[in-house]
Design a protein around this motif. Structure first.
Motif, PDB file in Angstrom:
ATOM      1  N   TYR A  20     111.028 -22.735   9.192  1.00  0.00           N
ATOM      2  CA  TYR A  20     110.047 -22.366   8.441  1.00  0.00           C
ATOM      3  C   TYR A  20     109.026 -23.647   8.584  1.00  0.00           C
ATOM      4  O   TYR A  20     109.169 -24.582   7.953  1.00  0.00           O
ATOM      5  CB  TYR A  20     110.140 -22.024   7.195  1.00  0.00           C
ATOM      6  N   GLN A  54     115.491 -18.219  14.713  1.00  0.00           N
ATOM      7  CA  GLN A  54     114.478 -17.528  14.352  1.00  0.00           C
ATOM      8  C   GLN A  54     113.596 -18.455  13.726  1.00  0.00           C
ATOM      9  O   GLN A  54     113.936 -19.259  12.706  1.00  0.00           O
ATOM     10  CB  GLN A  54     115.003 -16.544  13.228  1.00  0.00           C
ATOM     11  N   ALA A  56     109.300 -19.120  12.097  1.00  0.00           N
ATOM     12  CA  ALA A  56     108.048 -19.048  11.764  1.00  0.00           C
ATOM     13  C   ALA A  56     107.309 -19.840  11.287  1.00  0.00           C
ATOM     14  O   ALA A  56     107.872 -21.148  10.993  1.00  0.00           O
ATOM     15  CB  ALA A  56     108.396 -17.649  10.402  1.00  0.00           C
ATOM     16  N   SER A  63     100.606 -21.331  14.023  1.00  0.00           N
ATOM     17  CA  SER A  63     100.884 -20.318  15.089  1.00  0.00           C
ATOM     18  C   SER A  63     100.089 -20.318  16.601  1.00  0.00           C
ATOM     19  O   SER A  63     100.676 -20.413  17.591  1.00  0.00           O
ATOM     20  CB  SER A  63     100.779 -19.015  14.406  1.00  0.00           C
ATOM     21  N   MET A  74     104.892 -17.627  17.528  1.00  0.00           N
ATOM     22  CA  MET A  74     105.653 -17.669  16.075  1.00  0.00           C
ATOM     23  C   MET A  74     104.969 -16.844  15.026  1.00  0.00           C
ATOM     24  O   MET A  74     103.825 -17.076  15.024  1.00  0.00           O
ATOM     25  CB  MET A  74     106.063 -19.112  15.953  1.00  0.00           C
ATOM     26  N   PRO A  75     105.795 -15.991  14.289  1.00  0.00           N
ATOM     27  CA  PRO A  75     105.141 -15.215  13.385  1.00  0.00           C
ATOM     28  C   PRO A  75     104.904 -16.194  12.111  1.00  0.00           C
ATOM     29  O   PRO A  75     105.325 -17.191  11.900  1.00  0.00           O
ATOM     30  CB  PRO A  75     106.253 -14.317  12.991  1.00  0.00           C
ATOM     31  N   TYR A  76     103.695 -15.531  11.803  1.00  0.00           N
ATOM     32  CA  TYR A  76     103.060 -16.426  10.513  1.00  0.00           C
ATOM     33  C   TYR A  76     103.694 -15.579   9.076  1.00  0.00           C
ATOM     34  O   TYR A  76     103.592 -14.169   8.748  1.00  0.00           O
ATOM     35  CB  TYR A  76     101.639 -16.230  10.519  1.00  0.00           C
ATOM     36  N   VAL A  77     104.423 -16.321   8.123  1.00  0.00           N
ATOM     37  CA  VAL A  77     104.830 -15.871   6.834  1.00  0.00           C
ATOM     38  C   VAL A  77     104.449 -16.732   5.746  1.00  0.00           C
ATOM     39  O   VAL A  77     104.513 -17.769   5.760  1.00  0.00           O
ATOM     40  CB  VAL A  77     106.465 -15.915   7.009  1.00  0.00           C
TER      41      VAL A  77
END
Length: 103
Positions: A20, A54, A56, A63, A74-77
């Protein structure tokens, strides 16, 4: 984290990685290690169809920066902190504008 994965791989082990990220990929990466870093990241993201890692990020700018640098999206959380049961209610009518330096 990448060094731990390399060490485990050298011993025939595999480790999962949940990343993360909140800062630029190359933050604190020594210039002499750039090639090693990029190769390790590509190996990690392409291993086992991406199931070993994985990753994020916590903001959209990061991102896009990573996508520009590496070609990987990469996904944004978003970090919410909803568990704190707090609300933002400013008492002042002032605005602070801050920008981090970009190198």
């Amino acid at each position: 984290c990448l060094m731990m994965l390399q060490s485990a791989r050298a011993r025939g082990k595999t480790l999962p990685l949940l990343g993360y990220l909140g800062v630029a990929l190359l933050n604190n990466c020594p210039p002499d290690d750039l090639d090693t870093f990029w190769q390790s990241l590509v190996d990690l993201l392409e291993s086992q169809d991406g199931q070993q890692a994985q990753m994020a990020v916590n903001n959209l700018i990061l991102s896009e920066q990573i996508y520009y640098q590496s070609g990987y999206r990469m996904p944004y959380v978003r970090a919410h902190g909803l568990y704190t049961n707090m609300a933002y209610a400013p008492l002042r009518q002032e605005l602070l504008v801050w920008r981090a330096p970009v190198f």
